[in-house]
Design a protein around this motif. Structure first.
Motif, PDB file in Angstrom:
ATOM      1  N   HIS A  63     -17.490   6.391  -3.758  1.00 42.07           N
ATOM      2  CA  HIS A  63     -18.441   5.583  -2.987  1.00 42.07           C
ATOM      3  C   HIS A  63     -18.090   4.097  -3.025  1.00 42.07           C
ATOM      4  N   LEU A  64     -17.340   3.674  -4.020  1.00 39.97           N
ATOM      5  CA  LEU A  64     -16.894   2.277  -4.089  1.00 39.97           C
ATOM      6  C   LEU A  64     -15.526   2.087  -3.442  1.00 39.97           C
ATOM      7  N   ALA A  65     -14.946   3.159  -2.899  1.00 36.81           N
ATOM      8  CA  ALA A  65     -13.619   3.104  -2.269  1.00 36.81           C
ATOM      9  C   ALA A  65     -12.590   2.477  -3.203  1.00 36.81           C
ATOM     10  N   VAL A  66     -12.604   2.920  -4.450  1.00 35.02           N
ATOM     11  CA  VAL A  66     -11.667   2.410  -5.451  1.00 35.02           C
ATOM     12  C   VAL A  66     -10.299   3.050  -5.215  1.00 35.02           C
ATOM     13  N   PRO A  67      -9.225   2.269  -5.175  1.00 34.57           N
ATOM     14  CA  PRO A  67      -7.881   2.845  -5.013  1.00 34.57           C
ATOM     15  C   PRO A  67      -7.554   3.825  -6.132  1.00 34.57           C
ATOM     16  N   LEU A  68      -6.656   4.766  -5.854  1.00 31.76           N
ATOM     17  CA  LEU A  68      -6.338   5.816  -6.829  1.00 31.76           C
ATOM     18  C   LEU A  68      -5.852   5.248  -8.155  1.00 31.76           C
ATOM     19  N   ARG A  69      -5.039   4.201  -8.107  1.00 34.39           N
ATOM     20  CA  ARG A  69      -4.543   3.590  -9.348  1.00 34.39           C
ATOM     21  C   ARG A  69      -5.717   3.144 -10.220  1.00 34.39           C
ATOM     22  N   GLU A  70      -6.710   2.527  -9.594  1.00 29.92           N
ATOM     23  CA  GLU A  70      -7.857   2.025 -10.355  1.00 29.92           C
ATOM     24  C   GLU A  70      -8.841   3.137 -10.710  1.00 29.92           C
ATOM     25  N   ARG A  71      -8.820   4.238  -9.984  1.00 32.11           N
ATOM     26  CA  ARG A  71      -9.640   5.393 -10.377  1.00 32.11           C
ATOM     27  C   ARG A  71      -9.136   5.941 -11.711  1.00 32.11           C
ATOM     28  N   ASN A  72      -7.815   5.963 -11.870  1.00 36.22           N
ATOM     29  CA  ASN A  72      -7.259   6.371 -13.161  1.00 36.22           C
ATOM     30  C   ASN A  72      -7.729   5.444 -14.266  1.00 36.22           C
ATOM     31  N   THR A 235       1.106   3.239   9.425  1.00 33.62           N
ATOM     32  CA  THR A 235       0.894   4.655   9.136  1.00 33.62           C
ATOM     33  C   THR A 235       0.828   4.857   7.633  1.00 33.62           C
ATOM     34  N   VAL A 236      -0.179   5.598   7.173  1.00 34.62           N
ATOM     35  CA  VAL A 236      -0.303   5.910   5.747  1.00 34.62           C
ATOM     36  C   VAL A 236      -0.508   7.418   5.608  1.00 34.62           C
ATOM     37  N   PHE A 237      -0.279   7.928   4.399  1.00 31.68           N
ATOM     38  CA  PHE A 237      -0.551   9.341   4.135  1.00 31.68           C
ATOM     39  C   PHE A 237      -2.059   9.554   4.157  1.00 31.68           C
ATOM     40  N   GLY A 238      -2.489  10.573   4.894  1.00 37.49           N
ATOM     41  CA  GLY A 238      -3.918  10.749   5.120  1.00 37.49           C
ATOM     42  C   GLY A 238      -4.707  11.223   3.922  1.00 37.49           C
ATOM     43  N   THR A 239      -4.141  12.092   3.096  1.00 37.86           N
ATOM     44  CA  THR A 239      -4.890  12.650   1.963  1.00 37.86           C
ATOM     45  C   THR A 239      -4.028  12.624   0.699  1.00 37.86           C
ATOM     46  N   PRO A 240      -3.594  11.465   0.261  1.00 36.32           N
ATOM     47  CA  PRO A 240      -2.704  11.413  -0.906  1.00 36.32           C
ATOM     48  C   PRO A 240      -3.451  11.722  -2.196  1.00 36.32           C
ATOM     49  N   VAL A 241      -2.770  12.392  -3.117  1.00 40.25           N
ATOM     50  CA  VAL A 241      -3.321  12.602  -4.457  1.00 40.25           C
ATOM     51  C   VAL A 241      -2.351  12.046  -5.496  1.00 40.25           C
ATOM     52  N   ASP A 242      -1.340  11.344  -5.037  1.00 37.78           N
ATOM     53  CA  ASP A 242      -0.372  10.678  -5.900  1.00 37.78           C
ATOM     54  C   ASP A 242      -0.516   9.179  -5.681  1.00 37.78           C
ATOM     55  N   VAL A 243      -0.523   8.406  -6.757  1.00 32.85           N
ATOM     56  CA  VAL A 243      -0.730   6.959  -6.659  1.00 32.85           C
ATOM     57  C   VAL A 243       0.329   6.316  -5.776  1.00 32.85           C
ATOM     58  N   THR A 244       1.589   6.690  -5.980  1.00 32.61           N
ATOM     59  CA  THR A 244       2.677   6.096  -5.196  1.00 32.61           C
ATOM     60  C   THR A 244       2.486   6.330  -3.712  1.00 32.61           C
ATOM     61  N   LEU A 245       2.153   7.561  -3.327  1.00 30.11           N
ATOM     62  CA  LEU A 245       1.974   7.862  -1.909  1.00 30.11           C
ATOM     63  C   LEU A 245       0.747   7.173  -1.342  1.00 30.11           C
TER      64      LEU A 245
END
Length: 267
Positions: A63-72, A235-245
């Motif tokens: 809900h805070l739209a936190v980037p994946l790196r910061e979610r970790n 263009t970005v990856f639509g559903t990434p589950v890897d921080v790099t992607l």
């Protein structure tokens, strides 16, 4: 810059959560309503009086739209293992992603396209890009790792070749400011300060009209092929589950007028 972006690095989960909530300009009540949790429990999580569940951490991060790196980082601060892996782009497990990037870049030729990471470091480019870099004066700007924003706006880079430098510089700085606000990345914040310190030309007079200019600011560039004009898409990856992607982007440039299209098509 917003005070929330200049705050000391957070340590506890509550510190992390409070900073991200303030960066998104949400009150505790706003976030509690959005995430469908009690304001009291949210307050206890911020103060350290309650430990959130793993599911709660991920829900608040979403809900805070936190980037994946910061979610970790949020998960670690709450005492949980990181969820999202971070692998180098050349890792064998990302072969499919690398192939997808290569296909997009090659498929965009003869128009230029490039791939960058979260700090605008050049990762890959297609065969149309080098011809546009002929105006770069300082060779060091082309030494890896190449930062494409520094390369484009540095006085020794492409800046002298950009016809509408004033407006393009303003556009890039505004775009970078939004990215800093979204990610709170200190490296991006430092890059924004560096670029803002480059010589600032006056705002440009309107250039030749084109259909593209009515919908997006074109990049007008002096090149060995003559003056070219481009609009770009990302263009970005639509559903990434890897921080790099999740932090990888492809910027593709399209002709903004018929003359540019003819020059790049070789006719």
């Amino acid at each position: 810059m917003d005070d929330a972006l200049l705050a000391p690095a957070p340590h506890s989960f509550g510190d992390h959560l409070r900073l991200w909530r303030r960066r998104r300009r949400l009150s505790q009540l706003d976030l509690a309503l959005d995430a469908e949790v009690s304001q009291k429990h949210l307050s206890f999580c911020e103060s350290g009086r309650a430990r959130p569940s793993r599911e709660m951490v991920l829900r608040l991060a979403e809900h805070l739209a936190v980037p994946l790196r910061e979610r970790n980082a949020l998960l670690l601060a709450a005492g949980y293992a990181p969820l999202y892996p971070e692998r180098r782009l050349d890792d064998p497990s990302l072969a499919a992603a690398r192939e997808a990037v290569a296909r997009v870049l090659e498929g965009h030729e003869p128009y230029p396209a490039l791939a960058v990471d979260r700090h605008w470091t050049l990762l890959a480019m297609n065969a149309a890009v080098p011809a546009l870099l002929a105006g770069v004066r300082e060779a060091r700007l082309m030494e890896p790792p190449v930062n494409v924003l520094r390369l484009s706006l540095h006085p020794g880079g492409l800046a002298p070749a950009i016809v509408n430098l004033g407006d393009w510089r303003t556009h890039i700085l505004e775009r970078l400011a939004r990215q800093v606000e979204t990610t709170a990345d200190p490296t991006l914040a430092a890059l924004a300060e560096e670029i803002a310190a480059y010589p600032a030309p006056p705002s440009d007079a309107p250039g030749p009209g084109s259909p593209a200019a009515a919908i997006a600011l074109p990049l007008r560039l002096r090149t060995p092929l003559g003056e070219l004009a481009f609009v770009s898409t990302v263009t970005v990856f639509g559903t990434p589950v890897d921080v790099t992607l999740s932090e990888l982007a492809i910027e593709a440039f399209f002709p903004a007028d018929a003359a540019t299209k003819r020059a790049l098509m070789g006719r």
